[in-house]
Motif scaffolding. Structure first.
Motif, PDB file in Angstrom:
ATOM      1  N   THR A   1       0.830  -1.205   0.000  1.00  0.00           N
ATOM      2  CA  THR A   1       0.000   0.000   0.000  1.00  0.00           C
ATOM      3  C   THR A   1       0.865   1.257   0.000  1.00  0.00           C
ATOM      4  N   ALA A   2       1.929   1.242   0.808  1.00  0.00           N
ATOM      5  CA  ALA A   2       2.849   2.385   0.816  1.00  0.00           C
ATOM      6  C   ALA A   2       3.531   2.547  -0.539  1.00  0.00           C
ATOM      7  N   ALA A   3       3.876   1.427  -1.177  1.00  0.00           N
ATOM      8  CA  ALA A   3       4.502   1.497  -2.501  1.00  0.00           C
ATOM      9  C   ALA A   3       3.548   2.117  -3.521  1.00  0.00           C
ATOM     10  N   CYS A   4       2.271   1.786  -3.425  1.00  0.00           N
ATOM     11  CA  CYS A   4       1.285   2.381  -4.343  1.00  0.00           C
ATOM     12  C   CYS A   4       1.171   3.886  -4.129  1.00  0.00           C
ATOM     13  N   LEU A   5       1.216   4.315  -2.869  1.00  0.00           N
ATOM     14  CA  LEU A   5       1.157   5.753  -2.578  1.00  0.00           C
ATOM     15  C   LEU A   5       2.383   6.481  -3.128  1.00  0.00           C
ATOM     16  N   PHE A   6       3.564   5.894  -2.926  1.00  0.00           N
ATOM     17  CA  PHE A   6       4.780   6.514  -3.453  1.00  0.00           C
ATOM     18  C   PHE A   6       4.784   6.495  -4.977  1.00  0.00           C
ATOM     19  N   TRP A   7       4.266   5.427  -5.582  1.00  0.00           N
ATOM     20  CA  TRP A   7       4.197   5.348  -7.038  1.00  0.00           C
ATOM     21  C   TRP A   7       3.267   6.427  -7.591  1.00  0.00           C
ATOM     22  N   SER A   8       2.154   6.650  -6.902  1.00  0.00           N
ATOM     23  CA  SER A   8       1.224   7.700  -7.330  1.00  0.00           C
ATOM     24  C   SER A   8       1.861   9.078  -7.181  1.00  0.00           C
ATOM     25  N   SER A   9       2.612   9.271  -6.110  1.00  0.00           N
ATOM     26  CA  SER A   9       3.251  10.579  -5.910  1.00  0.00           C
ATOM     27  C   SER A   9       4.325  10.843  -6.960  1.00  0.00           C
ATOM     28  N   TRP A  10       4.912   9.784  -7.536  1.00  0.00           N
ATOM     29  CA  TRP A  10       5.924   9.989  -8.576  1.00  0.00           C
ATOM     30  C   TRP A  10       5.322  10.671  -9.795  1.00  0.00           C
ATOM     31  N   PHE A  11       4.110  10.297 -10.174  1.00  0.00           N
ATOM     32  CA  PHE A  11       3.460  10.933 -11.319  1.00  0.00           C
ATOM     33  C   PHE A  11       3.257  12.425 -11.064  1.00  0.00           C
ATOM     34  N   LEU A  12       2.858  12.760  -9.839  1.00  0.00           N
ATOM     35  CA  LEU A  12       2.635  14.171  -9.513  1.00  0.00           C
ATOM     36  C   LEU A  12       3.947  14.948  -9.487  1.00  0.00           C
ATOM     37  N   LEU A  13       4.985  14.336  -8.920  1.00  0.00           N
ATOM     38  CA  LEU A  13       6.290  15.005  -8.908  1.00  0.00           C
ATOM     39  C   LEU A  13       6.864  15.160 -10.318  1.00  0.00           C
ATOM     40  N   GLN A  14       6.655  14.139 -11.138  1.00  0.00           N
ATOM     41  CA  GLN A  14       7.166  14.204 -12.502  1.00  0.00           C
ATOM     42  C   GLN A  14       6.473  15.299 -13.297  1.00  0.00           C
ATOM     43  N   ALA A  15       5.199  15.546 -13.007  1.00  0.00           N
ATOM     44  CA  ALA A  15       4.492  16.632 -13.690  1.00  0.00           C
ATOM     45  C   ALA A  15       5.110  17.986 -13.359  1.00  0.00           C
ATOM     46  N   ARG A  16       5.514  18.169 -12.092  1.00  0.00           N
ATOM     47  CA  ARG A  16       6.160  19.424 -11.697  1.00  0.00           C
ATOM     48  C   ARG A  16       7.581  19.507 -12.255  1.00  0.00           C
ATOM     49  N   ILE A  17       8.302  18.381 -12.199  1.00  0.00           N
ATOM     50  CA  ILE A  17       9.685  18.374 -12.692  1.00  0.00           C
ATOM     51  C   ILE A  17       9.724  18.612 -14.195  1.00  0.00           C
ATOM     52  N   GLY A  18       8.769  18.014 -14.920  1.00  0.00           N
ATOM     53  CA  GLY A  18       8.750  18.143 -16.373  1.00  0.00           C
ATOM     54  C   GLY A  18       8.576  19.576 -16.848  1.00  0.00           C
ATOM     55  N   LYS A  19       7.935  20.412 -16.022  1.00  0.00           N
ATOM     56  CA  LYS A  19       7.750  21.807 -16.412  1.00  0.00           C
ATOM     57  C   LYS A  19       9.049  22.616 -16.272  1.00  0.00           C
ATOM     58  N   LYS A  20       9.850  22.284 -15.263  1.00  0.00           N
ATOM     59  CA  LYS A  20      11.082  23.027 -15.032  1.00  0.00           C
ATOM     60  C   LYS A  20      12.288  22.371 -15.695  1.00  0.00           C
ATOM     61  N   TYR A  21      12.212  21.069 -15.905  1.00  0.00           N
ATOM     62  CA  TYR A  21      13.341  20.352 -16.511  1.00  0.00           C
ATOM     63  C   TYR A  21      12.792  19.352 -17.529  1.00  0.00           C
ATOM     64  N   PRO A  22      12.411  19.806 -18.718  1.00  0.00           N
ATOM     65  CA  PRO A  22      11.716  18.951 -19.697  1.00  0.00           C
ATOM     66  C   PRO A  22      12.668  18.088 -20.533  1.00  0.00           C
ATOM     67  N   TYR A  23      13.524  17.332 -19.858  1.00  0.00           N
ATOM     68  CA  TYR A  23      14.476  16.476 -20.570  1.00  0.00           C
ATOM     69  C   TYR A  23      14.328  15.063 -20.010  1.00  0.00           C
ATOM     70  N   GLN A  24      13.565  14.234 -20.740  1.00  0.00           N
ATOM     71  CA  GLN A  24      13.212  12.927 -20.212  1.00  0.00           C
ATOM     72  C   GLN A  24      14.417  12.007 -20.045  1.00  0.00           C
TER      73      GLN A  24
END
Length: 230
Positions: free
Chosen positions: A74-97
């Motif tokens: 369950t904790a892994a699912c929460l952290f996995w979900s938070s990665w998508f949200l963090l990646q959305a913020r990171i992608g705006k400031k550092y758009p280099y996949q």
């Protein structure tokens, strides 16, 4: 998780928002059905009697491990979900996949090495034995940690975290299909019911996202016309 952070907006007066909420819950129900509900076997019903005879009551230690494992999952699912949200913020400031995935993989390798040293002090755990283990590590590094995260980062950048995460429950369905087709395992009723729910929920969610996109496009067009008139 996207709602409190303001990434997604939900208005129960809108059909698209209702579809997003409904699709999310249907996907969750389907994923839980795939995991928790087994049901009767569909290919060989007689195997159920053999499985019932072979099943034993789990001991207290096994039950404790099951509970601890469920908490960590369950904790892994929460952290996995938070990665998508963090990646959305990171992608705006550092758009280099590619470079962002390489940096993330580097720190993940360091963390995994430290955790392995703490849990397993035996150096034999670091030795790869046989071609299968070597191919597994290479495949996991190139596909599982390399190309897959690059593709996920690109999808998050293009369509947002909720759209990308909507396809995550399909993993359980693919596992059930491959389990039957490759490993020749028995397919049960829970796998079929869960797969149907996952597909239905994903379709409803994506339909709601598409309608929401069309609505935003119409609003932007109307605002541009109003600015031109003024």
């Amino acid at each position: 998780m996207a709602l409190p952070l303001g990434i997604e907006k939900v208005s129960m007066k809108s059909k698209s928002s209702i579809a997003k909420v409904l699709g999310t819950f249907v996907c969750i129900g389907g994923a839980l059905s795939l995991i928790l509900y087994k049901g009767m076997p569909l290919i060989n019903p007689h195997s159920q009697h053999v499985a019932d005879k072979a099943t034993t009551t789990p001991s207290a230690s096994q039950l404790k491990k099951w509970i601890v494992g469920s908490i960590f999952l369950t904790a892994a699912c929460l952290f996995w979900s938070s990665w998508f949200l963090l990646q959305a913020r990171i992608g705006k400031k550092y758009p280099y996949q590619y470079s962002s995935t390489a940096i993330m993989s580097l720190f993940a390798a360091i963390q995994s090495a430290m955790l392995t040293l703490v849990i397993h002090r035996n150096n034999a755990k670091w030795t790869l034995k046989g071609k299968l283990e070597i191919l597994t590590v290479v495949y996991a590094g190139l596909m599982g940690s390399g190309l897959s995260y690059v593709a996920l980062s690109w999808c998050v950048k293009q369509r947002g975290p909720v759209f990308t995460a909507a396809f995550t429950p399909l993993i359980q369905m693919f596992v059930a299909v491959l389990d039957y087709s490759i490993l020749q395992e028995e397919i049960h009723l829970g796998s079929v019911v869960g797969s149907i729910l996952v597909i239905s929920g994903t379709y409803i969610l994506l339909w709601g996202k598409s309608k929401e996109g069309e609505q935003y496009a119409v609003e932007d067009t109307q605002e541009n016309k109003d600015e031109e008139c003024h």
